[in-house]
Motif scaffolding. Structure first.
Motif, PDB file in Angstrom:
ATOM      1  N   ILE A 187     -10.534  12.941   4.587  1.00  0.00           N
ATOM      2  CA  ILE A 187     -11.190  13.140   3.290  1.00  0.00           C
ATOM      3  C   ILE A 187     -10.778  14.462   2.647  1.00  0.00           C
ATOM      4  O   ILE A 187     -10.489  14.529   1.453  1.00  0.00           O
ATOM      5  CB  ILE A 187     -12.727  13.079   3.449  1.00  0.00           C
ATOM      6  CG1 ILE A 187     -13.149  11.649   3.799  1.00  0.00           C
ATOM      7  CG2 ILE A 187     -13.423  13.543   2.179  1.00  0.00           C
ATOM      8  CD1 ILE A 187     -14.635  11.502   4.062  1.00  0.00           C
ATOM      9  N   GLY A 188     -10.719  15.522   3.456  1.00  0.00           N
ATOM     10  CA  GLY A 188     -10.515  16.846   2.893  1.00  0.00           C
ATOM     11  C   GLY A 188      -9.077  17.288   2.755  1.00  0.00           C
ATOM     12  O   GLY A 188      -8.756  18.137   1.921  1.00  0.00           O
ATOM     13  N   GLU A 189      -8.170  16.717   3.570  1.00  0.00           N
ATOM     14  CA  GLU A 189      -6.805  17.239   3.589  1.00  0.00           C
ATOM     15  C   GLU A 189      -5.730  16.203   3.233  1.00  0.00           C
ATOM     16  O   GLU A 189      -4.760  16.527   2.555  1.00  0.00           O
ATOM     17  CB  GLU A 189      -6.497  17.833   4.973  1.00  0.00           C
ATOM     18  CG  GLU A 189      -7.417  19.002   5.346  1.00  0.00           C
ATOM     19  CD  GLU A 189      -7.105  19.583   6.710  1.00  0.00           C
ATOM     20  OE1 GLU A 189      -5.964  19.389   7.191  1.00  0.00           O
ATOM     21  OE2 GLU A 189      -7.999  20.213   7.308  1.00  0.00           O
ATOM     22  N   LEU A 190      -5.877  14.974   3.691  1.00  0.00           N
ATOM     23  CA  LEU A 190      -4.815  13.987   3.497  1.00  0.00           C
ATOM     24  C   LEU A 190      -5.007  13.098   2.280  1.00  0.00           C
ATOM     25  O   LEU A 190      -4.045  12.505   1.783  1.00  0.00           O
ATOM     26  CB  LEU A 190      -4.680  13.110   4.754  1.00  0.00           C
ATOM     27  CG  LEU A 190      -4.122  13.793   6.006  1.00  0.00           C
ATOM     28  CD1 LEU A 190      -3.965  12.785   7.135  1.00  0.00           C
ATOM     29  CD2 LEU A 190      -2.776  14.456   5.713  1.00  0.00           C
ATOM     30  N   THR A 191      -6.231  12.966   1.807  1.00  0.00           N
ATOM     31  CA  THR A 191      -6.485  12.106   0.656  1.00  0.00           C
ATOM     32  C   THR A 191      -7.445  12.800  -0.303  1.00  0.00           C
ATOM     33  O   THR A 191      -8.032  13.821   0.024  1.00  0.00           O
ATOM     34  CB  THR A 191      -7.110  10.756   1.074  1.00  0.00           C
ATOM     35  OG1 THR A 191      -8.426  10.989   1.582  1.00  0.00           O
ATOM     36  CG2 THR A 191      -6.278  10.072   2.146  1.00  0.00           C
ATOM     37  N   THR A 204       0.845  -1.191   0.000  1.00  0.00           N
ATOM     38  CA  THR A 204       0.000   0.000   0.000  1.00  0.00           C
ATOM     39  C   THR A 204       0.884   1.247   0.000  1.00  0.00           C
ATOM     40  O   THR A 204       1.950   1.274   0.612  1.00  0.00           O
ATOM     41  CB  THR A 204      -0.926   0.031   1.227  1.00  0.00           C
ATOM     42  OG1 THR A 204      -0.145  -0.095   2.416  1.00  0.00           O
ATOM     43  CG2 THR A 204      -1.931  -1.099   1.175  1.00  0.00           C
ATOM     44  N   SER A 205       0.443   2.277  -0.685  1.00  0.00           N
ATOM     45  CA  SER A 205       1.272   3.463  -0.864  1.00  0.00           C
ATOM     46  C   SER A 205       1.266   4.387   0.342  1.00  0.00           C
ATOM     47  O   SER A 205       2.222   5.135   0.558  1.00  0.00           O
ATOM     48  CB  SER A 205       0.802   4.240  -2.099  1.00  0.00           C
ATOM     49  OG  SER A 205      -0.527   4.698  -1.921  1.00  0.00           O
ATOM     50  N   ARG A 206       0.197   4.314   1.123  1.00  0.00           N
ATOM     51  CA  ARG A 206       0.074   5.224   2.244  1.00  0.00           C
ATOM     52  C   ARG A 206      -0.683   4.538   3.369  1.00  0.00           C
ATOM     53  O   ARG A 206      -1.754   3.965   3.151  1.00  0.00           O
ATOM     54  CB  ARG A 206      -0.671   6.489   1.814  1.00  0.00           C
ATOM     55  CG  ARG A 206      -0.451   7.685   2.696  1.00  0.00           C
ATOM     56  CD  ARG A 206      -1.038   8.926   2.052  1.00  0.00           C
ATOM     57  NE  ARG A 206      -0.733  10.121   2.804  1.00  0.00           N
ATOM     58  CZ  ARG A 206      -1.191  11.330   2.504  1.00  0.00           C
ATOM     59  NH1 ARG A 206      -1.984  11.482   1.441  1.00  0.00           N
ATOM     60  NH2 ARG A 206      -0.874  12.371   3.236  1.00  0.00           N
ATOM     61  N   ILE A 207      -0.110   4.567   4.577  1.00  0.00           N
ATOM     62  CA  ILE A 207      -0.747   3.988   5.758  1.00  0.00           C
ATOM     63  C   ILE A 207      -0.838   5.093   6.804  1.00  0.00           C
ATOM     64  O   ILE A 207       0.185   5.566   7.306  1.00  0.00           O
ATOM     65  CB  ILE A 207       0.048   2.794   6.307  1.00  0.00           C
ATOM     66  CG1 ILE A 207       0.227   1.726   5.221  1.00  0.00           C
ATOM     67  CG2 ILE A 207      -0.650   2.199   7.529  1.00  0.00           C
ATOM     68  CD1 ILE A 207       1.171   0.601   5.616  1.00  0.00           C
ATOM     69  N   ILE A 208      -2.049   5.482   7.128  1.00  0.00           N
ATOM     70  CA  ILE A 208      -2.286   6.583   8.062  1.00  0.00           C
ATOM     71  C   ILE A 208      -2.694   5.993   9.411  1.00  0.00           C
ATOM     72  O   ILE A 208      -3.687   5.285   9.507  1.00  0.00           O
ATOM     73  CB  ILE A 208      -3.376   7.525   7.540  1.00  0.00           C
ATOM     74  CG1 ILE A 208      -2.987   8.045   6.149  1.00  0.00           C
ATOM     75  CG2 ILE A 208      -3.603   8.680   8.515  1.00  0.00           C
ATOM     76  CD1 ILE A 208      -4.122   8.749   5.426  1.00  0.00           C
ATOM     77  N   GLY A 209      -1.904   6.275  10.440  1.00  0.00           N
ATOM     78  CA  GLY A 209      -2.197   5.768  11.776  1.00  0.00           C
ATOM     79  C   GLY A 209      -2.875   6.821  12.626  1.00  0.00           C
ATOM     80  O   GLY A 209      -2.437   7.973  12.654  1.00  0.00           O
ATOM     81  N   ASP A 219      -8.918   4.076   0.824  1.00  0.00           N
ATOM     82  CA  ASP A 219      -9.531   2.892   0.214  1.00  0.00           C
ATOM     83  C   ASP A 219      -9.973   1.882   1.270  1.00  0.00           C
ATOM     84  O   ASP A 219     -11.000   1.217   1.121  1.00  0.00           O
ATOM     85  CB  ASP A 219      -8.538   2.224  -0.746  1.00  0.00           C
ATOM     86  CG  ASP A 219      -8.133   3.147  -1.879  1.00  0.00           C
ATOM     87  OD1 ASP A 219      -9.026   3.579  -2.634  1.00  0.00           O
ATOM     88  OD2 ASP A 219      -6.926   3.444  -1.999  1.00  0.00           O
ATOM     89  N   TYR A 220      -9.178   1.785   2.353  1.00  0.00           N
ATOM     90  CA  TYR A 220      -9.488   0.831   3.414  1.00  0.00           C
ATOM     91  C   TYR A 220      -9.274   1.497   4.771  1.00  0.00           C
ATOM     92  O   TYR A 220      -8.315   2.242   4.961  1.00  0.00           O
ATOM     93  CB  TYR A 220      -8.572  -0.400   3.354  1.00  0.00           C
ATOM     94  CG  TYR A 220      -8.439  -1.030   1.997  1.00  0.00           C
ATOM     95  CD1 TYR A 220      -9.364  -1.969   1.544  1.00  0.00           C
ATOM     96  CD2 TYR A 220      -7.367  -0.708   1.163  1.00  0.00           C
ATOM     97  CE1 TYR A 220      -9.234  -2.556   0.296  1.00  0.00           C
ATOM     98  CE2 TYR A 220      -7.220  -1.287  -0.081  1.00  0.00           C
ATOM     99  CZ  TYR A 220      -8.163  -2.205  -0.510  1.00  0.00           C
ATOM    100  OH  TYR A 220      -8.022  -2.781  -1.752  1.00  0.00           O
TER     101      TYR A 220
END
Length: 406
Positions: A280-284, A241-246, A289-290
């Protein structure tokens, strides 16, 4: 181990005589295995938040009855864990897939290999041995294999039964399991690391691989960076996955998250608006996707759901929920194309899939070493619980028996 086969074994166990009372070293009698059962010697075990939640009473609604039963006003329970690594001491009638001396791991979610569910690829919830929070007796005869004459004050009583926990019960030197809950693995596998596959690592990595089926180049959000949340992140990392947000309110977990592949961090305490609005508005571009909800908190679950992209976003529930509240969703919100599902044991079929997963871990596909943050002898089990309560441990490994490999 021929000297013990067919005989009752008296050994040490960590027993709690009530919620939040310190676990004490108690002598327990362990009966021989009956038909389709396996008795094992435990080498290593570890503590998970489920153990802590049951002990403190937080999960009593979900796991009610597991610490034992009321007998003459005394609350009796074997202290509980389900994440060990063990060697087979003896097997009961009809067991053919493991034998004395085999190295095995237990699973709280069984796999008979014969029922309709086990023969299908779509589910790992065996009709007879699937995880059951109310099951405290053996399947064969409805009895237990544990008893003790020790009471809560250390004195002697008439023999009293001790009940099983999630088909395993491993804070003890020997335990008896249904054979469907025992998985043989490579004897050359690293013992300490393999103990992690009985629950947390398999649950988290499997949630990403088998339940969500994350794809390379996609974006993922993990709500709650406890050990299981970090294993979700590790599973997503291994799938590219290209991006994992914790997302976690404890900023000290962020450094460990980086090791597991987490690329971005959000502390809800630092925000002036809901997490999903930031995602939704700032990071992606419209949401991840998940998303994986790993806290067992209903309000966090709603944030995880709303953080996914409309049209295809998928939310997977990994945490255990103690509250009687229902899903915090309006049915019409599902028409936005987002989906939500739960994951049990990461969707792994224990008998057929865990040995291969163990081999993948040995090959470095999934990193296990970073999850073992502490090691203590069995006698220090209360110290291990305190480390977990204080947020200072991902997985504290307890050595119960001496290393048996030559």
């Amino acid at each position: 181990m021929a000297e013990t086969q067919g005989k009752v074994i008296t050994c040490r166990a960590a027993v709690a005589w009530g919620s939040e009372r310190a676990a004490c070293n108690t002598r327990i009698c362990v009966d021989p295995p009956q038909k389709m059962e396996v008795r094992v010697k435990i080498l290593y075990t570890s503590i998970f938040h489920t153990d802590l939640g049951t002990w403190t009473g937080v999960l009593n609604e979900y796991f009610q009855g597991f610490l034992g039963m009321k007998l003459s006003g005394i609350h009796i329970g074997i202290y509980l864990s389900f994440k060990p690594y063990m060697v087979v001491e003896s097997v009961g009638e009809g067991v053919t897939d493991v034998k004395e001396g085999d190295y095995v791991i237990p699973t709280f979610n069984g796999d008979c290999g014969e029922c309709r569910v086990c023969k299908k690829e779509v589910s790992n919830l065996c009709e007879r041995y699937k995880v059951d929070s109310m099951k405290r007796l053996m399947v064969n005869d409805g009895g237990t294999r544990f008893s003790t004459t020790t009471n809560k004050d250390g004195g002697s009583n008439q023999s009293q039964r001790i009940y099983h926990f999630l088909s395993t019960s491993t804070f003890i030197e020997y335990t008896v399991l249904n054979s469907a809950c025992v998985v043989k693995i490579n004897p050359n596998a690293p013992l300490k690391q393999m103990s992690l596959l009985s629950c947390g690592v398999s649950t988290g990595v499997g949630a990403a691989w088998n339940t969500a089926k994350v794809k390379e180049g996609t974006t993922t959000a993990v709500f709650g960076l406890s050990s299981v949340g970090l294993t979700v992140a590790e599973g997503a990392r291994a799938r590219g996955t290209s991006r994992i947000i914790g997302i976690d309110a404890n900023a000290s977990k962020f450094e460990k998250g980086k090791v597991m592949g987490v690329t971005d961090f959000i502390n809800p305490k630092d925000l002036s608006k809901p997490v999903h609005e930031i995602l939704i508005g700032e990071l992606t571009k419209g949401g991840v996707d998940y998303s994986f909800e790993c806290t067992g908190n209903i309000d966090v679950l709603r944030e995880a759901f709303l953080s996914t992209h409309a049209g295809w976003g998928s939310t997977v529930l990994v945490g255990i929920y103690d509250t009687p509240r229902t899903l915090p969703l309006h049915p019409m919100e599902l028409f936005d194309g987002r989906t939500i599902t739960g994951s049990v044991f990461g969707g792994f079929k224990p008998k057929s899939q865990l040995p291969n997963f163990a081999q993948q871990c040995m090959n470095g596909v999934v990193k296990l070493e970073p999850f073992i943050t502490n090691e203590l002898p069995f006698e220090k089990i209360n110290d291990a619980f305190q480390l977990l309560r204080d947020g200072k441990s991902l997985r504290c490994l307890l050595q119960i028996a001496k290393f048996l490999k030559k």
